[in-house]
Design an enzyme around this catalytic site. Structure first.
Site, PDB file in Angstrom:
ATOM      1  N   ASP A   1      -0.839 -73.423 -32.414  1.00 24.14           N
ATOM      2  CA  ASP A   1      -1.598 -72.994 -33.616  1.00 24.14           C
ATOM      3  C   ASP A   1      -2.656 -71.501 -33.354  1.00 24.14           C
ATOM      4  OD1 ASP A   1      -0.103 -74.846 -34.714  1.00 24.14           O
ATOM      5  OD2 ASP A   1      -1.827 -75.946 -35.452  1.00 24.14           O
TER       6      ASP A   1
ATOM      7  N   ASP B   1       8.063 -79.153 -38.630  1.00 22.14           N
ATOM      8  CA  ASP B   1       7.416 -79.119 -37.628  1.00 22.14           C
ATOM      9  C   ASP B   1       7.592 -80.099 -36.486  1.00 22.14           C
ATOM     10  OD1 ASP B   1       4.696 -78.657 -36.427  1.00 22.14           O
ATOM     11  OD2 ASP B   1       3.555 -79.302 -37.731  1.00 22.14           O
TER      12      ASP B   1
HETATM   13  C1  GLA Z   1       1.082 -78.019 -36.752  1.00 23.55           C
HETATM   14  C2  GLA Z   1       1.728 -76.721 -37.115  1.00 23.55           C
HETATM   15  C3  GLA Z   1       0.488 -76.132 -38.056  1.00 23.55           C
HETATM   16  C4  GLA Z   1       0.281 -76.910 -39.276  1.00 23.55           C
HETATM   17  C5  GLA Z   1      -0.099 -78.453 -38.937  1.00 23.55           C
HETATM   18  C6  GLA Z   1       0.168 -79.313 -40.181  1.00 23.55           C
HETATM   19  O1  GLA Z   1      -0.157 -78.035 -36.113  1.00 23.55           O
HETATM   20  O2  GLA Z   1       1.797 -75.904 -35.958  1.00 23.55           O
HETATM   21  O3  GLA Z   1       1.030 -74.892 -38.457  1.00 23.55           O
HETATM   22  O4  GLA Z   1       1.580 -77.107 -40.072  1.00 23.55           O
HETATM   23  O5  GLA Z   1       0.867 -79.007 -37.918  1.00 23.55           O
HETATM   24  O6  GLA Z   1      -0.539 -80.629 -39.678  1.00 23.55           O
END
Ligand code: GLA
Length: 406
Positions: free
Chosen positions: A219, A164
Site C-alpha cells: 500500500d 484484494d
Molecule cells: C489492502 C489494499 C488497500 C485497501 C485495503 C482495504 O491493504 O491493498 O488498497 O483496499 O486493503 O482494507
C-alpha cells in the site's frame, strides 16, 4: 434462465474446488479462461476515485453520493475521471442463500440505489472484494462465492471490481484471480477487473489476460520518501516508483501496472511533491484513481488532479509505460513514447536541494526525429530546446515535465 443454471453448476464446482490447487478438468477450464482474450476494457489506464486512502472503513452512501456529485461538478468528470469505487467495509453479512448484502447502517439504501445514483451523474460505479474468506477489513470475502458475487455485482450495475488478497491462506493467486475473471466475464456485464495482490506472485508475468490492472506493490503511504515507522509494509512515493518503474515493458492497453491510488490532496506531502507524484504516475501510465476528499479539495489539489496536459500523457492511446533513461546521483531523466510520434520527458530531482538537470538528445531518443517542439506541462508554455537538449532547474523533490512533438 440457462445462464442462471450455468452459474449454479459453476457454484457447486467452485464450492467443491475453492482453495485447492488447480488440477484436472477444473484446472483445464481455468487455464482456458486464463488464455482467453482480455475483456476489451481499460484501453487507457482507468481514471476515477476510490474511498480507501481518505476514508478507509468510514465510508458510507452519503460520502459516495457527495463524491459523485463533486466529480461531475468539479471538472473531474470532464477531465476523464470516470469510476467511483467503494473500497473495503461496505459489506454486511451474506444472506441465507449466500448472497452478499450491504452494511445496513452505512448503506441503508442499498448498493443498487447507489450505483443508479452514480450512473445518473454520468459516471461509472465500482466495488471491492477479496479472494479470501474475509477482506482485509474483516468483511466477507468472495472465496467460494465468486460466481454468485459476480452475478450480484452485475445485477447492481457494477462496472469495476477491485479484488484484494487478504486472508487467502495457501490459495494460488493465478488460480484465484482466474476464477473471478471468469465469473465476471460470465456475469454478462463489462466489468473492469482490478487485481490487488500487491505484486507478491508477480502478476505482470501472467495476468495480462486475467485482469485489466494489477497492483505491483504494497500500500501507498502519503509521504514522498519518509517511511511510516508503524507500517513497514507501506510504501512511500519514491519506494513505489522504484518498484514499479522496472516493470514498464509489461504494461499496455487493457493491462496496466498499478502502483496504487493517488494521495494527492491528503495532506502528507507538499504541493511540489504532489506534482511529482502525479507526474510520475502519468509517466508510468498508471491508473489515476484519486484518493482524496474531492468534495472538499483546495485549489492546489484541484490544479494538480485537473492538469489536462499531464493527464493526456497518462491517457495516451499508445499505452506505453514510460521509464527512467538516465540517472546521475539524485537527478533522473524519464521518457514515455506517445502515439503521435511525440515523447514525454520528465526531469526528476529526488534531492533536498535545487538541481539543474539536462536531458540530452540521445537520452530522449531524438536522433533522426528532426526538429521537435517542447511544451512545459506544468508551466503550460512552449520552451526552447537548445541543440535538441532540454534543461531545467528543478526544485527539491520536484519535476519538470515536457511534451515533445514534431
Ligand atoms: C489492502 C489494499 C488497500 C485497501 C485495503 C482495504 O491493504 O491493498 O488498497 O483496499 O486493503 O482494507
Amino acid at each position: 434462465m440457462q445462464r442462471f443454471a450455468r452459474f449454479v453448476a459453476l457454484l457447486v464446482l467452485l464450492a467443491l474446488g475453492a482453495g485447492q490447487a488447480v488440477a484436472g478438468v477444473e484446472g483445464d477450464t481455468i487455464q482456458a479462461e486464463v488464455n482467453k482474450a482480455p475483456n476489451g476494457l481499460a484501453l487507457t489506464p482507468p481514471m476515477g476515485w476510490n474511498s480507501w486512502n481518505k476514508f478507509a472503513c468510514d465510508v458510507n452512501e452519503g460520502t459516495v453520493r457527495a463524491t459523485a456529485d463533486a466529480m461531475a461538478a468539479s471538472g473531474m468528470k470532464a477531465a476523464g475521471y470516470q469510476y467511483v469505487v467503494i473500497d473495503d467495509c461496505w459489506h454486511g453479512p451474506r444472506d441465507a442463500n449466500g448472497f452478499i448484502t450491504a452494511d445496513a447502517q452505512k448503506f441503508p439504501s442499498g448498493i443498487k440505489a447507489l450505483s443508479d445514483y452514480v450512473h445518473s451523474r454520468g459516471l461509472k460505479f465500482g466495488i471491492y472484494s477479496d479472494a479470501g474468506r474475509l477482506t482485509c477489513g474483516g468483511r466477507p470475502g468472495s472465496q467460494g462465492h465468486e460466481y454468485q458475487d459476480a452475478l450480484t455485482y452485475a445485477r447492481w450495475g457494477v462496472d469495476y471490481l477491485k479484488y484484494d488478497w487478504c486472508n487467502t491462506g495457501d490459495r494460488n493467486a493465478r488460480e484465484a484471480y482466474a476464477v473471478m475473471a471468469s465469473a465476471l466475464r460470465q456475469s454478462g456485464r463489462p466489468i473492469v477487473f482490478s487485481m490487488c495482490e500487491w505484486g507478491t506472485a508477480k502478476p505482470w508475468l501472467w495476468a495480462k489476460n486475467t485482469g485489466n490492472l494489477w497492483r505491483t506493490t504494497g500500500d501507498i503511504f502519503d509521504s514522498f520518501s519518509t517511511k511510516d515507522p508503524k507500517r513497514d509494509w507501506a510504501h512511500t512515493v519514491t519506494d513505489i516508483v522504484d518498484l514499479n518503474e522496472p516493470l514498464w515493458s509489461y504494461a499496455g492497453p487493457g493491462h496496466w501496472n498499478d502502483p496504487d491510488m493517488l494521495e494527492v490532496g491528503n495532506g502528507g506531502m507538499t504541493p511540489t511533491e504532489y506534482r511529482s507524484h502525479f507526474s510520475l504516475w502519468a509517466m508510468m501510465a498508471a491508473p489515476l484513481i484519486a484518493g482524496n476528499d474531492i468534495a472538499h479539495m483546495d485549489e492546489n489539489t484541484r490544479s494538480i488532479l485537473l492538469n489536462s496536459e499531464v493527464i493526456a500523457i497518462d491517457q495516451d492511446r499508445l499505452g506505453a509505460q514510460g521509464h527512467r533513461v538516465a540517472t546521475e546521483g539524485t537527478s533522473e531523466v524519464w521518457t514515455k513514447p506517445l502515439a503521435n510520434g511525440g515523447i514525454a520527458v520528465l526531469l526528476f530531482n529526488r534531492s533536498q536541494q535545487p538541481a539543474t538537470i539536462t536531458a540530452t538528445a540521445q537520452q530522449i531518443g531524438l536522433n533522426g526525429k528532426g526538429q521537435m517542439h517542447a511544451r512545459d506541462l506544468w508551466a503550460h508554455r512552449q520552451v526552447d530546446m537548445r541543440a535538441g537538449a532540454l534543461t531545467a532547474t528543478v526544485e527539491p523533490h520536484g519535476v519538470a515535465m515536457f511534451r515533445l512533438d514534431s
